[in-house]
Design an enzyme around this catalytic site. Sequence first.
Site, PDB file in Angstrom:
ATOM      1  N   HIS A   1       0.998  -1.174   0.129  1.00  0.00           N
ATOM      2  CA  HIS A   1      -0.042   0.077  -0.082  1.00  0.00           C
ATOM      3  C   HIS A   1       0.708   1.219  -0.083  1.00  0.00           C
ATOM      4  CE1 HIS A   1      -3.958  -1.402   0.617  1.00  0.00           C
ATOM      5  NE2 HIS A   1      -3.612  -2.481   1.071  1.00  0.00           N
TER       6      HIS A   1
ATOM      7  N   ASP B   1      -7.554  -1.753  -1.144  1.00  0.00           N
ATOM      8  CA  ASP B   1      -8.545  -2.766  -0.714  1.00  0.00           C
ATOM      9  C   ASP B   1      -9.947  -2.462  -0.961  1.00  0.00           C
ATOM     10  OD1 ASP B   1      -6.360  -3.803   0.715  1.00  0.00           O
ATOM     11  OD2 ASP B   1      -6.615  -2.805   2.457  1.00  0.00           O
TER      12      ASP B   1
ATOM     13  N   GLU C   1      -5.788 -12.404   0.975  1.00  0.00           N
ATOM     14  CA  GLU C   1      -6.731 -11.620   1.438  1.00  0.00           C
ATOM     15  C   GLU C   1      -7.756 -11.404   0.196  1.00  0.00           C
ATOM     16  OE1 GLU C   1      -4.434  -7.939   2.248  1.00  0.00           O
ATOM     17  OE2 GLU C   1      -3.451  -8.866   4.002  1.00  0.00           O
TER      18      GLU C   1
ATOM     19  N   HIS D   1      -7.662  -7.562  -1.237  1.00  0.00           N
ATOM     20  CA  HIS D   1      -6.401  -6.661  -1.660  1.00  0.00           C
ATOM     21  C   HIS D   1      -5.893  -7.031  -3.038  1.00  0.00           C
ATOM     22  CE1 HIS D   1      -2.281  -5.325  -0.593  1.00  0.00           C
ATOM     23  NE2 HIS D   1      -2.089  -5.859  -1.753  1.00  0.00           N
TER      24      HIS D   1
END
Length: 235
Positions: free
Chosen positions: A134, A141, A203, A206
């Site tokens: 990030h 996200d 995830e 993501h």
Amino acid sequence: MRAYHQIPIFECGEPLIEIPLELFAVESPHPYEKLGATYGEHSPYCLRQRVIESLIQAQSYLDVLHPKWRIQIFDAYRPIAVQQFMVDYSFAQAVQDRGLTEVELSPNQRQEVWEAVYAIWAVPSLDEKTPPPHSTGAAVDVTLVDDAGQIVNMGSPIDEMSERSHPDYYANSDRQQAQKYHAHRQLLRSVMLKAGFQRNPREWWHFSVGDQMWAWLNNQSNPANHLTAYYGRLV
């Protein structure tokens, strides 16, 4: 180091720009700002230009499949200071959830909690060769919002530190509700990957374009690619 950190970064110099939030759903105020994180000069709702273009493309693919549904942006650019804040916050929350206090933790318990935290959160590294995704402005996200404006149930919340966060957690369940969760995750994956993103294997929420994880995942699926990252850490 994680496996994707082996990927070289050749920073392209593309600036961060603000996401055109009118095209998407968005959580406001920002979820980490509500917890006390401070972002400095850049809004958390910023990404690199080509990443935003891919996100707009993903929304257009979703429009075809589900008119009036929206991609909801949960988090985008995250400076190292915010990465550190969320790692520390998640550690404290995990300790609390176990009914403990930090001073009570045994060495084994402390190790177990940190392993749970770093299963979800990237290390807030200042090494330019190992940036958190990030912090490059290349990762986002996201989840989905339906035509009634309701967040689509994915079977677990974003940032949950459990195996339910794994994208295929519900894939082999014979429960009808679990099959719906998996279908929703697959829908999100489909529109994002069609727009050029890759999804974090751990995830469901993501996705990234142009960072080390994106290049590594592309190379895993096609070893002849030899892609490198073109987005590195931003201060």
